[in-house]
Design a protein around this motif. Structure first.
Motif, mmCIF file in Angstrom:
data_model
loop_
_atom_site.group_PDB
_atom_site.id
_atom_site.type_symbol
_atom_site.label_atom_id
_atom_site.label_comp_id
_atom_site.label_asym_id
_atom_site.label_seq_id
_atom_site.Cartn_x
_atom_site.Cartn_y
_atom_site.Cartn_z
ATOM 1 N N PRO A 91 -0.665 -1.274 -6.322
ATOM 2 C CA PRO A 91 -0.700 0.183 -6.492
ATOM 3 C C PRO A 91 -0.089 0.659 -7.808
ATOM 4 O O PRO A 91 0.862 0.071 -8.326
ATOM 5 C CB PRO A 91 0.091 0.689 -5.284
ATOM 6 C CG PRO A 91 -0.185 -0.334 -4.231
ATOM 7 C CD PRO A 91 -0.202 -1.649 -4.961
ATOM 8 N N GLU A 92 -0.659 1.739 -8.323
ATOM 9 C CA GLU A 92 -0.336 2.245 -9.666
ATOM 10 C C GLU A 92 0.976 3.034 -9.656
ATOM 11 O O GLU A 92 1.011 4.245 -9.919
ATOM 12 C CB GLU A 92 -1.505 3.104 -10.173
ATOM 13 C CG GLU A 92 -1.431 3.457 -11.637
ATOM 14 C CD GLU A 92 -1.737 2.300 -12.573
ATOM 15 O OE1 GLU A 92 -1.851 2.538 -13.778
ATOM 16 O OE2 GLU A 92 -1.860 1.148 -12.104
ATOM 17 N N ARG A 93 2.057 2.315 -9.350
ATOM 18 C CA ARG A 93 3.402 2.882 -9.416
ATOM 19 C C ARG A 93 4.294 1.909 -10.162
ATOM 20 O O ARG A 93 4.319 0.716 -9.849
ATOM 21 C CB ARG A 93 3.978 3.116 -8.009
ATOM 22 C CG ARG A 93 3.735 4.495 -7.466
ATOM 23 C CD ARG A 93 4.315 4.688 -6.099
ATOM 24 N NE ARG A 93 5.680 4.157 -5.957
ATOM 25 C CZ ARG A 93 6.332 4.126 -4.807
ATOM 26 N NH1 ARG A 93 5.753 4.577 -3.696
ATOM 27 N NH2 ARG A 93 7.563 3.640 -4.742
ATOM 28 N N LEU A 94 5.015 2.417 -11.152
ATOM 29 C CA LEU A 94 5.798 1.549 -12.020
ATOM 30 C C LEU A 94 6.819 0.741 -11.233
ATOM 31 O O LEU A 94 6.984 -0.457 -11.490
ATOM 32 C CB LEU A 94 6.494 2.380 -13.104
ATOM 33 C CG LEU A 94 7.297 1.585 -14.138
ATOM 34 C CD1 LEU A 94 6.399 0.610 -14.895
ATOM 35 C CD2 LEU A 94 7.989 2.547 -15.116
ATOM 36 N N ASP A 95 7.513 1.346 -10.266
ATOM 37 C CA ASP A 95 8.533 0.612 -9.517
ATOM 38 C C ASP A 95 7.935 -0.527 -8.717
ATOM 39 O O ASP A 95 8.522 -1.614 -8.630
ATOM 40 C CB ASP A 95 9.339 1.550 -8.616
ATOM 41 C CG ASP A 95 8.476 2.284 -7.603
ATOM 42 O OD1 ASP A 95 7.268 2.484 -7.859
ATOM 43 O OD2 ASP A 95 9.008 2.677 -6.541
#
Length: 282
Positions: A91-95
């Protein structure tokens, strides 16, 4: 780079897996969700149908051989044990991406090259979370990669130029047209042009300027383009625009995320790959 591991088996991850296998690579499909892995045979059947539709000369034998080259697992150490290259499509989340690369670095062989397929996040934001920033870069695919076959290869400041060249070669080997992105750029080349276009369409819809159908119709008729912006959203899948917009500082973007969640995602309308999105598909 014969042994390929793909992290994430969503819409684009599954396409990367299948395309690499179709082009003769041995591929491991990794996902933290066993439920997602259990759905992969259904996904392979969908992709077989798509390949037959777009490539009339493709044989059933070639497609079956591609599937035979794919192995799936939810054990990260097992997924990476032989990998020459690992492509992350989580998923496109930095964390989430940073955490994934930290875990990957703990178990991946020293030979393995690390690539992120992130659509919007810079590889330099993830490289410090790996144990090999010199072997870390981006390899970005457009949706429906078997026919929209650009492979955007983008280095970050610490990437070894030889590694960059090896990923360009790998992209060619799996049927992509390599696009050498010469400077680190959010969105690469493709999304730097596509995202403003899609945001403009979302703004028109959220503010009730025009319907989804009329927005798409206007773009297709006036420009001669085969697809309108909401047809592009269906290709991308609902989860990516939702994740990108839900925490935006722009109220229109947040409202767009909320509307696609309540009106589409919560009803199982996840995009073309699921058969239903803004439009219905066979």
């Amino acid at each position: 780079m014969q042994q390929v591991t793909v992290l994430g088996t969503g819409v684009l991850g599954s396409q990367i897996i299948f395309q690499a296998a179709y082009k003769g690579k041995d591929v491991v499909a990794y996902d933290i969700s066993d439920d997602m892995l259990a759905k992969l045979p259904e996904r392979w059947e969908y992709l077989k149908k798509a390949y037959r539709h777009d490539f009339p000369d493709v044989t059933d034998e070639a497609l079956d051989v591609a599937v035979s080259r794919i192995r799936s697992t939810s054990d990260l150490k097992d997924a990476l044990k032989d990998a020459d290259i690992v492509i992350e499509s989580v998923p496109e989340r930095l964390d989430i991406k940073q955490s994934t690369w930290r875990k990957v670095s703990e178990v991946a062989p020293a030979k393995t090259v690390f690539c992120t397929n992130s659509s919007t996040l810079l590889p330099s934001r993830m490289a410090p979370f790996t144990d090999r920033p010199d072997r870390f870069l981006s390899l970005h695919f457009a949706n429906e990669i078997w026919k929209n076959n650009t492979g955007e290869v983008m280095a970050q400041p610490q990437t070894d130029p030889k590694v960059f060249d090896s990923v360009v070669q790998f992209a060619e080997e799996i049927g992509m047209v390599p696009i050498r992105v010469r400077k680190e750029q959010p969105g690469y080349v493709l999304n730097s042009m596509l995202v403003p276009f899609l945001r403009a369409a979302a703004d028109l819809w959220v503010r009730d300027v025009a319907s989804i159908e009329d927005i798409d119709k206007t773009w297709r008729i006036a420009t001669g383009a085969p697809l309108g912006p909401f047809q592009f959203y269906d290709l991308i899948g609902m989860m990516t625009p939702y994740m990108l917009n839900k925490d935006s500082s722009d109220p229109v973007s947040r409202e767009f995320a909320e509307r696609i969640k309540t009106e589409y995602i919560d009803k199982g309308r996840l995009g073309k790959g699921a058969g239903h999105g803004f439009y219905d598909y066979e």
